[in-house]
Design a protein around this motif. Structure first.
Motif, PDB file in Angstrom:
ATOM      1  N   GLU A 339      66.235  72.523  65.464  1.00  0.00           N
ATOM      2  CA  GLU A 339      65.331  72.246  66.581  1.00  0.00           C
ATOM      3  C   GLU A 339      63.868  72.100  66.181  1.00  0.00           C
ATOM      4  N   ILE A 340      63.588  71.946  64.891  1.00  0.00           N
ATOM      5  CA  ILE A 340      62.203  71.794  64.440  1.00  0.00           C
ATOM      6  C   ILE A 340      62.070  70.488  63.668  1.00  0.00           C
ATOM      7  N   SER A 341      61.092  69.692  64.047  1.00  0.00           N
ATOM      8  CA  SER A 341      60.769  68.464  63.321  1.00  0.00           C
ATOM      9  C   SER A 341      59.312  68.562  62.890  1.00  0.00           C
ATOM     10  N   ILE A 342      59.083  68.815  61.622  1.00  0.00           N
ATOM     11  CA  ILE A 342      57.717  69.106  61.179  1.00  0.00           C
ATOM     12  C   ILE A 342      56.815  67.879  61.249  1.00  0.00           C
ATOM     13  N   SER A 343      57.387  66.669  61.169  1.00  0.00           N
ATOM     14  CA  SER A 343      56.538  65.482  61.258  1.00  0.00           C
ATOM     15  C   SER A 343      55.940  65.322  62.652  1.00  0.00           C
ATOM     16  N   MET A 344      56.528  66.005  63.649  1.00  0.00           N
ATOM     17  CA  MET A 344      55.987  65.971  65.006  1.00  0.00           C
ATOM     18  C   MET A 344      54.847  66.967  65.184  1.00  0.00           C
ATOM     19  N   GLN A 345      54.525  67.710  64.137  1.00  0.00           N
ATOM     20  CA  GLN A 345      53.478  68.722  64.213  1.00  0.00           C
ATOM     21  C   GLN A 345      52.458  68.476  63.102  1.00  0.00           C
ATOM     22  N   PRO A 346      51.513  67.548  63.331  1.00  0.00           N
ATOM     23  CA  PRO A 346      50.557  67.160  62.288  1.00  0.00           C
ATOM     24  C   PRO A 346      49.797  68.333  61.691  1.00  0.00           C
ATOM     25  N   PHE A 347      49.432  69.316  62.508  1.00  0.00           N
ATOM     26  CA  PHE A 347      48.664  70.446  61.997  1.00  0.00           C
ATOM     27  C   PHE A 347      49.445  71.243  60.960  1.00  0.00           C
ATOM     28  N   LYS A 348      50.770  71.078  60.933  1.00  0.00           N
ATOM     29  CA  LYS A 348      51.594  71.747  59.930  1.00  0.00           C
ATOM     30  C   LYS A 348      51.942  70.809  58.777  1.00  0.00           C
ATOM     31  N   HIS A 349      52.406  69.592  59.091  1.00  0.00           N
ATOM     32  CA  HIS A 349      52.867  68.728  57.988  1.00  0.00           C
ATOM     33  C   HIS A 349      51.723  68.283  57.083  1.00  0.00           C
ATOM     34  N   ARG A 350      50.493  68.324  57.599  1.00  0.00           N
ATOM     35  CA  ARG A 350      49.352  67.953  56.755  1.00  0.00           C
ATOM     36  C   ARG A 350      49.146  68.925  55.600  1.00  0.00           C
ATOM     37  N   LYS A 351      49.702  70.121  55.746  1.00  0.00           N
ATOM     38  CA  LYS A 351      49.548  71.129  54.698  1.00  0.00           C
ATOM     39  C   LYS A 351      50.617  71.019  53.622  1.00  0.00           C
ATOM     40  N   LEU A 352      51.559  70.104  53.824  1.00  0.00           N
ATOM     41  CA  LEU A 352      52.574  69.852  52.799  1.00  0.00           C
ATOM     42  C   LEU A 352      52.058  68.807  51.826  1.00  0.00           C
ATOM     43  N   LYS A 353      52.605  68.795  50.642  1.00  0.00           N
ATOM     44  CA  LYS A 353      52.282  67.767  49.660  1.00  0.00           C
ATOM     45  C   LYS A 353      53.334  66.659  49.788  1.00  0.00           C
ATOM     46  N   SER A 354      53.004  65.455  49.366  1.00  0.00           N
ATOM     47  CA  SER A 354      53.972  64.366  49.350  1.00  0.00           C
ATOM     48  C   SER A 354      53.942  63.680  47.986  1.00  0.00           C
ATOM     49  N   LEU A 355      54.982  62.931  47.691  1.00  0.00           N
ATOM     50  CA  LEU A 355      55.122  62.327  46.367  1.00  0.00           C
ATOM     51  C   LEU A 355      53.923  61.475  45.982  1.00  0.00           C
ATOM     52  N   ASN A 356      53.439  60.666  46.903  1.00  0.00           N
ATOM     53  CA  ASN A 356      52.310  59.797  46.562  1.00  0.00           C
ATOM     54  C   ASN A 356      51.069  60.614  46.213  1.00  0.00           C
ATOM     55  N   GLN A 357      50.885  61.747  46.888  1.00  0.00           N
ATOM     56  CA  GLN A 357      49.731  62.596  46.592  1.00  0.00           C
ATOM     57  C   GLN A 357      49.847  63.231  45.207  1.00  0.00           C
ATOM     58  N   SER A 358      51.079  63.543  44.812  1.00  0.00           N
ATOM     59  CA  SER A 358      51.287  64.131  43.487  1.00  0.00           C
ATOM     60  C   SER A 358      51.082  63.119  42.371  1.00  0.00           C
ATOM     61  N   LEU A 359      51.099  61.831  42.719  1.00  0.00           N
ATOM     62  CA  LEU A 359      50.960  60.782  41.710  1.00  0.00           C
ATOM     63  C   LEU A 359      49.595  60.094  41.735  1.00  0.00           C
ATOM     64  N   MET A 360      48.721  60.525  42.627  1.00  0.00           N
ATOM     65  CA  MET A 360      47.410  59.882  42.739  1.00  0.00           C
ATOM     66  C   MET A 360      46.607  60.004  41.458  1.00  0.00           C
ATOM     67  N   HIS A 361      46.757  61.127  40.757  1.00  0.00           N
ATOM     68  CA  HIS A 361      45.963  61.319  39.543  1.00  0.00           C
ATOM     69  C   HIS A 361      46.385  60.350  38.447  1.00  0.00           C
ATOM     70  N   ARG A 362      47.536  59.684  38.637  1.00  0.00           N
ATOM     71  CA  ARG A 362      47.965  58.656  37.687  1.00  0.00           C
ATOM     72  C   ARG A 362      47.674  57.249  38.202  1.00  0.00           C
ATOM     73  N   ASP A 363      46.871  57.192  39.235  1.00  0.00           N
ATOM     74  CA  ASP A 363      46.434  55.911  39.809  1.00  0.00           C
ATOM     75  C   ASP A 363      47.575  55.106  40.436  1.00  0.00           C
ATOM     76  N   TYR A 364      48.582  55.795  40.960  1.00  0.00           N
ATOM     77  CA  TYR A 364      49.637  55.117  41.702  1.00  0.00           C
ATOM     78  C   TYR A 364      49.089  54.659  43.057  1.00  0.00           C
ATOM     79  N   THR A 365      49.392  53.433  43.431  1.00  0.00           N
ATOM     80  CA  THR A 365      49.161  52.999  44.803  1.00  0.00           C
ATOM     81  C   THR A 365      50.445  53.245  45.588  1.00  0.00           C
ATOM     82  N   SER A 366      50.338  53.258  46.913  1.00  0.00           N
ATOM     83  CA  SER A 366      51.516  53.585  47.718  1.00  0.00           C
ATOM     84  C   SER A 366      51.572  52.725  48.975  1.00  0.00           C
TER      85      SER A 366
END
Length: 626
Positions: A339-366
């Motif tokens: 009964e929980i969908s974290i993508s529906m709760q921006p104030f929470k999902h913003r605190k998660l990391k995502s794959l593209n963010q983990s690859l930004m230091h390697r200059d990946y575009t997404s």
């Protein structure tokens, strides 16, 4: 005394009214889904009307509170105003109940479960509801709505005639003397019926369950009760009361293998650590559509052929049953809780990391491209908040393209996707989310069907989608960027198929995951990974191969290529959760408070349940802190 008799009569007739309405709904549902009942005897179907009575009376009691108050006031005062108010309230409740059930009949064929709070996610985008439904579904919704309202109206006219509740004129003090004590007594009886009796634990869904066929059980549970329970949980968005409360020490002991296993290993399958990543997220591709994964006739010959040259994961499970949950799990390594969908709760999902963010230091575009509307499930917001460079959906497709009711066709999605990728500098992370395998299945050539029988529309859409996937891979091979590319082909969630339709069975959630492309080492081609895992494990698996130090960014994601990794998968079901390990699987229902499915040895079940509870408690504690 007549006032008392008439009040008791009103009490009984109100309960009878709702029981008749619920039974009429069951008949309509059974006629509509007669094919789902063909393996059940007529006697088993008839038993529905007996096993459902207690829950029907409980639901009818709740719905009758206000009407009972109004009609008893009318009986005492003989003021027509109160009788008219009684009829208005009764009809308003009837319309709401009919809407719930008419919606359920339409949704059941796709969801394979009763209407739940999930509908509110769809209703937040009403256009999505009408586009997902074909014209037949819209007509049927209106038809069933009218039939149920007309039936209820006719029954109410028969049961609640004004003359049936007329009493002789008496002095007002005598009326009050008779009325004042009878109403609390009747309301007390309603309360008692609403909780199912004197027993310590109030009545629940299990009061109507009696069959091994989940469809029979779903028919037995009246729709407003099931929907109401789901709505209450939806409004709370808090399942803490259903979870365990182990101490931190006990959590650590119970999940020691997950918390402490050796993370370092040398099982590398990539040629280098910075390949282009091309995600293809396949709408609703359950594992049973693949012959290679199910061992049965399937609809994906091209995918099956590709899998022979890639790394195929055969025991991967979707974390939930909706697209937004699948996307958050894939890109943020986040499991699902009931009964929980974290993508529906921006104030929470913003605190998660995502794959593209983990690859930004390697200059990946997404980039992320969807052939439908990304407002659904707040997917657009999720990818925006996580810093994707380009997020596009149906509004970015050329207006001259033909399209289905819900989205553009897969063939056009892949054409546009290739065009977008060709404009990107390497390295990149690009994702295409398909849509042709979503209802209403109005893909091109839909009249040239080649699959017959159960789930034919869905299976034929998979045949089409499989062809489009193969053509995309063929075109991608011609591009310059292809030589250093890893394709990650995975489903967003499972779906009913000719081989599995029970949404409580773990097999319903098993999905394909294929790593494919020139970025793989030769030794990895054709590799089959049988380890049990979930979508949430994709992030850790990829990032370890790319030698990205993730620290504590993906605490719930496991590296499935690690020989030491503990094998398990948690998935959220409708009103419950499931747990899978190599030793077995179970599905537990929150309302039923019982195992719907269990294949674990009885001696192992308590320990596996404890591990599942501990894992969910750990996730929930972090979720609450986000």
């Amino acid at each position: 005394m007549k006032i008392i008799k008439k009040a008791i009569l009103a009490f009984v007739l109100l309960l009878l009214f709702w029981v008749l309405v619920f039974d009429f709904q069951r008949v309509l549902f059974s006629i509509h889904y007669l094919d789902k009942l063909k393996d059940n005897s007529f006697w088993e179907w008839i038993q529905i009307f007996f096993h459902s009575i207690r829950l029907d009376l409980a639901t009818g009691s709740v719905l009758s509170v206000l009407p009972l108050v109004l009609i008893t006031i009318f009986i005492s005062t003989q003021k027509k105003l109160f009788f008219n108010l009684f009829k208005i309230i009764l009809i308003v409740e009837l319309v709401l109940v009919a809407m719930i059930h008419a919606g359920e009949i339409n949704a059941y064929g796709e969801w394979n479960h009763k209407l739940t709070s999930r509908v509110f996610m769809h209703l937040s985008n009403p256009d999505e509801v009408f586009r997902t439904a074909d014209y037949t579904m819209t007509v049927l919704f209106i038809l069933y709505l009218i039939l149920e309202i007309v039936f209820g109206w006719k029954v109410s006219k028969w049961l609640f005639k004004t003359t049936r509740f007329n009493v002789e004129q008496t002095q007002i003090w005598l009326k009050l003397l008779l009325y004042i004590p009878i109403l609390p007594v009747l309301l007390g009886l309603q309360f008692l019926l609403a909780r199912g009796g004197w027993q310590q634990i109030p009545i629940n869904i299990d009061a109507s369950y009696f069959s091994k066929n989940f469809v029979i059980n779903d028919i037995s549970v009246n729709s407003p009760y099931f929907f109401g329970k789901s709505f209450l949980l939806f409004k709370r968005s808090n399942i803490g009361e259903f979870l365990s409360n182990y101490s931190q020490e006990e959590l650590a002991n119970t999940m020691s293998d997950f918390l402490n296993y050796e993370k370092e290993h040398d099982n590398y399958i990539l040629e280098n650590t910075s390949p282009n990543l091309v995600f293809v997220i396949l709408e609703s591709w359950t594992s049973t559509v693949s012959s290679r994964l199910s061992g049965k006739p399937g609809a994906t010959p091209n995918f099956d052929e590709l899998s022979k040259s890639g790394v195929l994961f055969t025991n991967l499970y979707a974390t939930g049953s909706t697209s937004e949950i699948g996307n958050a799990s894939i890109f943020s390594g986040y499991p699902a809780l009931p009964e929980i969908s974290i993508s529906m709760q921006p104030f929470k999902h913003r605190k998660l990391k995502s794959l593209n963010q983990s690859l930004m230091h390697r200059d990946y575009t997404s980039g992320y491209l969807f052939s439908g509307d990304l407002k659904y499930g707040n997917i657009d917001s999720y990818f925006n908040d996580h810093g994707f460079d380009r997020i596009q959906d149906e509004s970015d497709f050329p207006s001259n393209l033909e399209r289905g009711k819900l989205n553009y066709y897969d063939e056009d999605l892949y054409d546009l996707f290739l065009n977008k990728i060709n404009r990107q500098e390497e390295p990149f992370l690009e994702c295409a989310f398909t849509g042709s395998t979503h209802s209403p299945y109005d893909f091109p050539g839909h009249n040239k069907e080649s699959w017959k029988g159960k789930a034919a529309n869905f299976m034929n859409s998979v045949i089409y989608a499989d062809q489009c996937l193969a053509e995309f891979i063929q075109e991608a091979e011609k591009q310059k960027w292809h030589e250093n590319t890893l394709f990650i082909i995975v489903a967003d969630h499972g779906h009913a198929s000719p081989y599995i339709s029970n949404p409580n069975d773990a097999e319903f959630y098993r999905i394909p995951l294929l790593l494919y492309g020139p970025a793989l080492k030769d030794a990895a081609r054709g590799m089959v990974i049988d380890k049990v895992g979930s979508q949430a494990d994709i992030a850790a698996t990829l990032l370890y191969q790319m030698k990205v130090d993730t620290g504590k960014d993906y605490p719930w994601s496991k590296d499935l290529l690690n020989p030491n990794v503990p094998e398990f998968a948690l998935h959220a079901t409708t009103r419950g959760f499931g747990w899978v390990t190599p030793a077995g699987k179970f599905t537990f229902h929150l309302d039923y408070q019982k195992y719907i499915v269990n294949t674990f040895d009885p001696q192992m079940l308590p320990q596996e349940r404890k591990r599942c509870d501990a894992f969910m408690q750990m996730i929930y504690e972090e979720y609450e802190s986000l």
